[in-house]
Scaffold this active site. Structure first.
Site, mmCIF file in Angstrom:
data_model
loop_
_atom_site.group_PDB
_atom_site.id
_atom_site.type_symbol
_atom_site.label_atom_id
_atom_site.label_comp_id
_atom_site.label_asym_id
_atom_site.label_seq_id
_atom_site.Cartn_x
_atom_site.Cartn_y
_atom_site.Cartn_z
ATOM 1 N N HIS A 51 0.870 -1.182 0.000
ATOM 2 C CA HIS A 51 0.000 0.000 0.000
ATOM 3 C C HIS A 51 0.900 1.222 0.000
ATOM 4 O O HIS A 51 1.878 1.280 0.738
ATOM 5 C CB HIS A 51 -0.877 -0.021 1.259
ATOM 6 C CG HIS A 51 -2.018 0.939 1.216
ATOM 7 N ND1 HIS A 51 -1.838 2.297 1.256
ATOM 8 C CD2 HIS A 51 -3.363 0.744 1.137
ATOM 9 C CE1 HIS A 51 -3.023 2.889 1.205
ATOM 10 N NE2 HIS A 51 -3.965 1.965 1.131
ATOM 11 N N ARG B 276 -6.634 10.278 0.057
ATOM 12 C CA ARG B 276 -6.449 10.753 -1.321
ATOM 13 C C ARG B 276 -7.793 10.839 -2.040
ATOM 14 O O ARG B 276 -8.052 11.780 -2.781
ATOM 15 C CB ARG B 276 -5.483 9.825 -2.078
ATOM 16 C CG ARG B 276 -4.033 10.089 -1.693
ATOM 17 C CD ARG B 276 -3.092 9.050 -2.269
ATOM 18 N NE ARG B 276 -3.233 7.776 -1.580
ATOM 19 C CZ ARG B 276 -3.315 6.590 -2.166
ATOM 20 N NH1 ARG B 276 -3.263 6.513 -3.476
ATOM 21 N NH2 ARG B 276 -3.436 5.484 -1.455
#
Ligand code: FAD
Length: 633
Positions: free
Chosen positions: A252, A272
């Site tokens: 990740h 994000r």
């Protein structure tokens, strides 16, 4: 010491989303079902999931549907996915989310009262049903509540809440039991121990569903917690089943990098998705420099367009911070390597300049709390420092897409422990929906298998004796400390089979794993059976070593870069390799691990027709392209 024995129709190993959904299904189909989990009931990885469950419900953008979701999933997995699984997942995920709601889940809502859906990397439309950034908690709470509701029904009907479904928590399974050692012999149960007192327990059952999650604890920097030691992967291998796609590990892009004690803990992609941007030490929004050719048309090429997308998705392309995870993780890795990293070896993720403070604490309460408590950083005022962390394994037990059946009769798998669905890279949010879709299918598959049996497979007493001897061995040795071996394995995998790989380093890793396997035979955990974590780790080591060997051997064999497997020495994606799966098998004692190539079946005509020729050309061979042309002519 006596072995405690129980008889069930279906034993589900694991109580995360996949295990609970499988168990609910088996119980609903009238099967006497055991749920076994090595941690406390409710403490699984599923509970940690933050961002949400991907399901094309079209609540926020009505253009979304299963076909768009299917395409996104295949693209995210770089077309290596088991397309039947990707199809079932995309078609069934909305029903599974609505079902959760019917069972009491309280999702965030849109203004007009529908289940809200948020943006995530690689998903064309807002698609993740969520509960703030605590979706997994709500999912587990709801599934547990459903188990309790079924138990209440059983109390009324049979006078015993555990008549048809019982939870065995803090109970670790160490071996699957079979009718014999020959190929084709069926599963007949599982053997394990209670963590608290070390007493042995045996489940006599014709069907076992593995739902044990992933393997992250083979790496030093990981978002995974202690129970992710690859147990289900290893149990399946040792029972004669196959693992596929083990070379594909998702790093990740955003784990915490500081302070050292919390390195690896996840920073959700929702940061994000909700507007957070990545910058290097020079303040540059570097993701614009890393849009790969295959995604060029779908991502904004200027900051202005990327920013406009948050408010007008119909007329702008999404910002490259929302590229699939493998792309973002590699970009961060490259920036840090080029000397443009943050002081603690990550990059900056900033949401403070993008959203008002109140909005950040409303949308991302756990992240706000996590950074304040663990790093003394207020994310409403300053950027976070983040870097890649080992998060998820795409590889796992090779199963039949429709029923979750593995190649060993009576063995089923669902969730992160199974392989195929996500191809070479999983899209965020696609795991929670995967657990529900394939957990249900594995529970149904196991029930149908039991219904079709003429006789109940018998547990072989030799295999029980062998499982018992294997489990007690570390208690009888005053050998090396298992923690030493574990740390060395974690360092080896992180450094030599990590985010960027090359043949020379993977070969070194395999030599190291071979030596660690020898050392693991001599680890000791004296101190008795009563809650002895050293003993538990000594037993978990077998699994982590086996799984690491599969990862490294498959990584060495796949001479291309794709999704969660990046080879420095083979940087391109090869259409020939796209057609091939690497299949791992092992001898019953785990001493011999093999990796073989297998050609994937071609995608069904109606599914491949969902893609444009121009896109397919980037992934498939000339011969496949000619077949496609003939099909659409
Ligand atoms: P788990 O939920 O991990 O459950 C595994 C179970 O198996 C546990 O009960 C464990 O005790 C048991 N077990 C293991 N070994 C044994 C054994 N030997 N004997 C008995 N029991 C055993 N995915 C998304 O889709 N959306 C997200 O927003 C998201 N966020 C995430 C955030 C974090 C921090 C992490 C770590 C993952 C996230 N993921 C997300 C991924 C997703 O949460 C996992 O892939 C998923 O929860 C795995 O579910 P599972 O049911 O397969 O396994």
């Amino acid at each position: 010491m006596e072995i405690e024995r129980h008889e069930y129709d279906v034993v589900v190993i694991g109580a995360g989303g996949a295990g609970l959904r499988a168990a609910i299904e088996a119980r609903q189909q009238g099967k006497r079902t055991a749920i076994v989990c090595k941690s406390l009931f409710g403490k699984a990885h599923t509970v940690m999931a933050e961002g949400g469950a991907a399901a094309a419900m079209g609540n926020v953008n009505s253009d979304d549907n299963w076909m768009v979701h299917f395409r996104d999933t295949m693209r995210g997995g770089k077309f290596l996915n088991n397309w039947r699984m990707a199809e079932l997942h995309a078609k069934e995920a909305p029903d599974r989310v609505w079902e959760l709601e019917a069972w009491g889940a309280l999702f965030d809502r849109t203004k007009d009262g529908k289940i809200s859906q948020r943006n995530f990397g690689g998903h064309q439309y807002p698609r993740l049903a969520h509960v703030g950034d605590r979706t997994g908690l709500e999912m587990i709470r709801t599934l547990q509540q459903r188990v309790v509701a079924l138990q209440q029904e059983d109390e009324k009907l049979h006078g015993d809440p555990e008549a048809y479904i019982r939870v065995f928590q803090e109970c670790t399974v160490t071996r699957l039991l079979k009718t014999g050692d020959r190929p084709g012999d069926a599963v007949s149960g599982a053997f394990g121990y209670w963590r608290e007192n070390g007493r042995f327990i045996l489940f006599d059952a014709p069907a076992v569903v593995l739902a044990t999650g992933g393997i992250g604890k083979s790496y030093v920097v990981t978002s995974n917690s202690w129970e992710y030691t690859g147990d289900g992967h290893a149990l399946a291998l040792l029972a004669g089943a196959k693992l596929i796609n083990m070379e594909f590990i998702q790093f990740h892009p955003t784990g915490m990098v500081w302070p050292p004690s919390v390195r690896g803990i996840l920073v959700t992609e929702s940061v994000r998705g909700d507007g957070g941007v990545l910058r290097n030490s020079e303040g540059r929004r570097f993701m614009f420099d890393y849009i790969p050719d295959v995604f060029k048309d779908q991502y904004a090429t200027t900051e202005e367009e990327g920013d406009r997308w948050y408010n007008d998705q119909a007329n702008n392309r999404r910002p490259p911070e929302l590229l699939p995870r493998d792309e973002v993780a590699r970009a961060i890795n490259a920036e840090v390597k080029a000397g443009r990293g943050s002081p603690q070896g990550g990059v900056y993720l900033d949401v403070s300049t993008r959203l008002p403070a109140a909005e950040i604490t409303r949308r991302l309460p756990s992240m706000h709390h996590q950074f304040k408590e663990l790093a003394d950083v207020d994310i409403t005022k300053e950027p976070m420092q983040v870097g890649p962390t080992c998060h998820y394994i795409m590889g796992g037990v090779e199963v039949d897409a429709d029923s979750g059946a593995a190649s060993v009769p009576g063995l089923f798998a669902a969730g992160e422990v199974s392989g195929g669905m996500h191809g070479s890279n999983r899209l965020g949010g696609n795991s929670l929906s995967d657990l529900l879709v394939f957990g249900r299918r594995a529970g149904a598959g196991a029930s149908a298998y039991v219904d079709g049996l003429k006789a109940r497979p018998a547990v072989s007493e030799e295999s029980v004796a062998a499982a018992r001897a294997e489990a007690t061995a570390p208690l009888e040795r005053d050998g090396e400390n298992p923690y030493e071996v574990h740390h060395e394995l974690q360092r080896t995998m992180n450094e030599l089979v990590g985010i960027i790989r090359k043949a020379e380093e993977i070969t070194q890793a395999l030599e190291a794993v071979e030596k660690l396997k020898e050392r693991a035979k001599g680890v000791g955990a004296i101190g008795g059976r009563i809650y002895n974590p050293g003993w538990h780790l000594a037993l978990d080591l077998r699994n982590m070593l086996l799984v690491s060997e599969c990862v490294a051997k498959a990584a060495l064999k796949r001479e291309e870069s794709r999704g969660g497997h990046t080879r420095d020495d083979f940087p391109g994606m090869s259409p020939e390799w796209r057609r091939k799966l690497l299949v791992c098998g092992a001898s019953a004692d785990g001493s011999d691990v093999t990796v073989e190539e297998k050609v994937q079946p071609a995608m069904r005509d109606d599914l491949i027709s969902l893609f444009d020729r121009a896109e397919l050309k980037k992934y498939i061979t000339e011969k496949e392209l000619a077949d496609f042309d003939a099909l659409v002519k």
